[in-house]
Write a protein that holds these residues in place. Structure first.
Motif, PDB file in Angstrom:
ATOM      1  N   GLY A 119      -5.770  40.017 -24.848  1.00 26.77           N
ATOM      2  CA  GLY A 119      -5.022  40.281 -23.616  1.00 26.77           C
ATOM      3  C   GLY A 119      -5.495  41.541 -22.912  1.00 26.77           C
ATOM      4  N   GLY A 223      -1.526  34.401 -26.228  1.00 28.19           N
ATOM      5  CA  GLY A 223      -1.088  35.132 -25.045  1.00 28.19           C
ATOM      6  C   GLY A 223      -1.830  34.724 -23.790  1.00 28.19           C
ATOM      7  N   ASP A 225      -2.673  36.448 -19.875  1.00 26.10           N
ATOM      8  CA  ASP A 225      -2.574  37.651 -19.055  1.00 26.10           C
ATOM      9  C   ASP A 225      -3.130  37.382 -17.666  1.00 26.10           C
ATOM     10  N   GLU A 238       1.546  40.188 -19.036  1.00 27.60           N
ATOM     11  CA  GLU A 238       1.153  39.417 -20.211  1.00 27.60           C
ATOM     12  C   GLU A 238       2.356  38.641 -20.719  1.00 27.60           C
ATOM     13  N   ILE A 240       3.263  36.711 -24.357  1.00 27.58           N
ATOM     14  CA  ILE A 240       2.756  36.612 -25.726  1.00 27.58           C
ATOM     15  C   ILE A 240       3.786  35.916 -26.591  1.00 27.58           C
ATOM     16  N   TRP A 253       7.255  39.184 -22.707  1.00 24.91           N
ATOM     17  CA  TRP A 253       6.377  39.325 -21.541  1.00 24.91           C
ATOM     18  C   TRP A 253       6.668  40.649 -20.851  1.00 24.91           C
TER      19      TRP A 253
END
Lengths: 335, 169
Positions: A119, A223, A225, A238, A240, A253
């Motif tokens: 990420g 994840g 991004d 992001e 995840i 997030w």
């Protein structure tokens, strides 16, 4: 604090002696901070990086950081943006890398000790961007992912600038209070950009944290991004999801706005909203962590930068609902 | 035209020197060559760049991290946003003046772009020496600037004077 002064002194007086075509840059940064969480903090980093022969570059970074938490009745993650506050000198990164540009392509090889390429992971994305705390999804106590995760291994990037695939294989070399078991790490990341959009997706299979109640299981993290930037406004974030503790799932997030219009001069305004959910995504709002942050980073000149964050948070009774974090960083570079 | 820039006996690298000649024809150097301000090893390279008005400068990212190039003070104002390794942005420097270039992610990255309304300019090397090629005979007003200088130096020069001595106080 003696160590911080020593490192700054060392960086100021480094005089690299190098052959033709080589270059070394030495950099030192010292930070002092205070939070209304009753936290005072100090940190220092020294970096050496540059070119050696054959197009090979190197990067090395050592860091020390310490915090004092005055109130024993609550917790705080202030000043934990990109470095561990363990009151020890630690090597953060130490690697060599080589990049090739065949035609319009891009190939990069890296070996050594480096941050987990998952990420938005670079220290520069989290340490200098205006936020003084790591995103909740990247805070080691809660999440399957942390800004303090490091790999001992090799990393390969292949593609073109618009679309590239990155794969890293190694073993955990974490530096924070929470560390993973030894074993094999595999991280795969895809990143592409179109115009002002940059998007990435990452997946990691790694040994679980040593604090995990269930041992033997693998940690899986996935994840996505995204970054978008236009006219001095950057939006990024992001999402995840992963399993840090056996079969339990953590999902979270964050979304950031970093505003630096040309008329704002040395000021960058920042804002973040974020959420971290343990287990069932349908649980009640009081059962997940949530935080909102507004702040600014100001370049004061002479290598000084001021960062101020005001935040509101909920979901964890050990954390105060409101906090104000202030930090001043002085940095110097020698080439 | 040759010259040297110094402060006392110390050579002053990155001194920019240009001659007043706004109506000079475009030189092959400024017409065809790509002008690049590279981002590599968390640094801009070169640290000082001098270009003629109307020049487009390439800003490639040759690092493994993102950069966010911007200029907010004098000269050309712009913010290129974040862009990844291998990507490039371009900026047209269409007005004379000094642009201070920074990266909004990495606080120790800095560079200067001096945009001049002249085809005759040069930047001093590490020995303080500089060369401006193809200067027609005549008498010129010269200007000199260096990083950290509070004001430009100016004076007149002609070929009969020999090498130009730029002496910083």
């Amino acid at each position: 604090m003696k160590f911080a002064v020593l490192m700054a002194y060392a960086a100021c007086f480094i005089e690299p002696r190098l052959a033709h075509g080589q270059s070394v840059t030495a950099e030192a940064a010292v930070t002092g901070g205070y939070s209304t969480d009753d936290v005072t903090a100090a940190a220092a980093q020294v970096r050496l990086f540059g070119d050696v022969t054959g197009g090979i570059r190197f990067f090395g970074e050592a860091a020390w950081a310490g915090r004092s938490l005055s109130d024993p009745h609550h917790e705080s993650d202030s000043f934990n943006a990109a470095y561990p506050y363990t009151n020890r000198v630690q090597i953060i990164e130490a690697y060599g890398e080589r990049m090739f540009r065949p035609h319009e392509g891009l190939v990069g090889i890296r070996a050594g000790r480096f941050r987990t390429p998952f990420g938005i992971y670079n220290a520069s994305d989290h340490a200098y961007s205006g936020f003084l705390r790591a995103p909740l999804v990247r805070y080691e106590e809660y999440s399957p992912l942390s800004n303090n995760l490091l790999e001992h291994g090799a990393d390969l990037v292949v593609g073109v600038p618009r679309l590239m695939v990155e794969a890293a294989v190694g073993a955990p070399g974490d530096v924070g209070e929470v560390r993973r078991h030894s074993g094999l790490d595999v991280i795969v990341r895809v990143q592409g950009y179109y115009g002002s959009f940059i998007a990435g997706a990452s997946h990691m299979r790694t040994p679980p944290s040593k604090t995990a109640f269930v041992t033997g299981a693998r940690n899986h993290v996935t994840g996505v991004d995204l970054r978008w930037t236009h006219a001095g406004v950057q939006l990024r974030g992001e999402w995840i999801t992963g399993q840090p503790f056996g079969r339990s799932t953590t999902t979270g997030w964050y979304a950031d706005a970093l505003i630096h219009r040309t008329g704002m001069g040395p000021v960058t305004a920042v804002a973040r909203v974020e959420r971290l959910v343990f287990g069932d995504l349908r649980q009640a709002p009081e059962d997940y962590l949530s935080r909102q942050t507004v702040g600014a980073r100001v370049r004061l000149g002479g290598g000084l930068a001021l960062q101020v964050n005001a935040l509101h948070q909920s979901g964890d009774k050990e954390y105060l609902p409101r906090a104000l974090d202030v930090a001043v960083t002085w940095s110097v570079r020698k080439q | 035209m040759h010259g040297i820039a110094r402060a006392g006996n110390t050579p002053v690298r990155d001194t920019v020197v240009w001659l007043d000649a706004p109506n000079a024809p475009l030189s092959p150097r400024t017409d065809s060559a790509r002008v690049v301000l590279d981002q590599r090893n968390l640094s801009f390279s070169p640290h000082v760049l001098v270009v003629r008005v109307g020049t487009t400068v390439d800003f490639p990212n040759n690092d493994r991290v993102f950069h966010n190039v911007f200029s907010f003070r004098d000269g050309k104002r712009f913010d290129l946003g974040v862009y990844p390794v291998g990507a490039m942005r371009r900026v047209l420097f269409d007005q004379p003046g000094l642009s201070r270039i920074f990266c909004n992610i990495h606080p120790n990255m800095a560079a200067y772009v001096m945009t001049v309304n002249s085809a005759y300019f040069a930047r001093a090397d590490e020995t303080g020496a500089f060369t401006i090629a193809g200067v027609p005979a005549g008498t010129y007003t010269y200007h000199a600037w260096r990083p950290g200088a509070t004001a430009e130096l100016t004076g007149t020069w002609s070929a009969s004077d020999g090498p130009l001595q730029v002496v910083w106080p």
